[in-house]
Motif scaffolding. Structure first.
Motif, PDB file in Angstrom:
ATOM      1  N   GLY A  32       0.787  -1.220   0.000  1.00  0.00           N
ATOM      2  CA  GLY A  32       0.000   0.000   0.000  1.00  0.00           C
ATOM      3  C   GLY A  32       0.816   1.265   0.000  1.00  0.00           C
ATOM      4  O   GLY A  32       0.328   2.326  -0.417  1.00  0.00           O
TER       5      GLY A  32
ATOM      6  N   ARG B 221      -4.853   6.579  -2.503  1.00  0.00           N
ATOM      7  CA  ARG B 221      -5.305   5.792  -1.358  1.00  0.00           C
ATOM      8  C   ARG B 221      -6.810   5.955  -1.176  1.00  0.00           C
ATOM      9  O   ARG B 221      -7.528   4.985  -0.902  1.00  0.00           O
ATOM     10  CB  ARG B 221      -4.547   6.207  -0.094  1.00  0.00           C
TER      11      ARG B 221
ATOM     12  N   PHE C 292      -5.306   0.448   5.344  1.00  0.00           N
ATOM     13  CA  PHE C 292      -4.709  -0.605   4.520  1.00  0.00           C
ATOM     14  C   PHE C 292      -4.246  -1.777   5.387  1.00  0.00           C
ATOM     15  O   PHE C 292      -4.387  -2.940   4.986  1.00  0.00           O
ATOM     16  CB  PHE C 292      -3.534  -0.048   3.706  1.00  0.00           C
TER      17      PHE C 292
END
Length: 257
Positions: free
Chosen positions: A85, A93, A124
């Motif tokens: 991530g 994001r 995440f």
């Protein structure tokens, strides 16, 4: 009559690319090379392309994070193939979060499970479900099928000899994780690591693949897949497609459980 049939066949042929070439769903694979995982992608890409042809789904492949600047809604699932991530920045994001909240599926593979720096994107980390601790050197070990009713295990034996990096994890950060595969720590040396580092293993409960629903979406996670040659193994590819199929559709789980 013959002329009519010929014209019909020609019309069907002209429609084929748009009318008949569409797969049952569309998948985005994001494979961003990094320091320790850069040679896997050239091996993995043709295997995913064959997988798409074999199973009749559409595949988009990216070597970078630019797809997260656009519309993710066409994809039934996003595969983070050795792509953590921390490769996503700012609005990218937010795009992934929105995608999952509208029911999108995610499959996270191997290096995608490691986020640096820890705590920088808690959403995440909860998507993955566990945070990475350390791993010993690559070794052969025995993998156990913990959930034979999940599609990512359908092509595997109940005990599977496999060679990989055996990631260790901290306690789960998300409730409801369902373990699919675990590794038997008695079958390898969890302490075999580089000088100056310490690994101690996780004990009897050492998951290496799991799934869950999170924030509206479906998430399948597998820690397996360090060595590029593993992408030539039919059992590993069956493991990946089973998890991908569920992430994209929610199908394949034994409803009688």
């Amino acid at each position: 009559m013959k002329r009519f049939l010929l014209l019909t066949l020609l019309c069907l042929a002209s429609l084929a690319p748009s009318a008949f070439a569409q797969g049952q769903f569309k998948v985005l694979v994001v494979a961003i090379p990094n320091r320790y995982h850069h040679d896997y992608a050239v091996v993995a890409k043709p295997q995913f392309e064959r997988m798409a042809q074999m199973h009749g789904f559409d595949l988009a492949w990216s070597w970078n994070s630019t797809p997260f600047d656009g519309d993710l809604s066409p994809y039934a699932a996003i595969v983070l193939l050795n792509t953590p991530g921390d490769e996503l920045k700012g609005e990218q994001r937010a795009k992934l979060e929105a995608y999952v909240r509208t029911g999108g599926g995610v499959m996270a593979v191997h290096r995608a499970l490691i986020f640096n720096p820890p705590g920088d994107w808690p959403w995440f980390e909860r998507l993955i479900g566990r945070t990475f601790r350390i791993h010993p050197m690559v070794q052969t070990a025995t993998v156990r099928v913990e959930d034979p009713a999940f599609p990512a295990t359908f092509g595997l034996p109940s005990r599977w000899v496999w060679t990989d990096e055996w990631y260790e994890f901290n306690a789960p950060v998300t409730r409801g994780l369902r373990t699919v595969l675990s590794v038997d720590e008695t079958s390898y040396d969890p302490t075999r690591i580089w000088p100056g580092q310490t690994a101690r293993g996780m004990g009897k409960d050492h998951p290496v693949a799991w799934y869950h629903t999170y924030d509206g979406g479906r998430v399948f996670v597998t820690a397996l897949g360090h060595t590029p040659a593993l992408y030539d193994d039919p059992s590993y590819l069956a493991h990946l497609y089973g998890g991908l199929w569920w992430a994209a559709t929610g199908k394949g789980i034994d409803a009688s459980r």
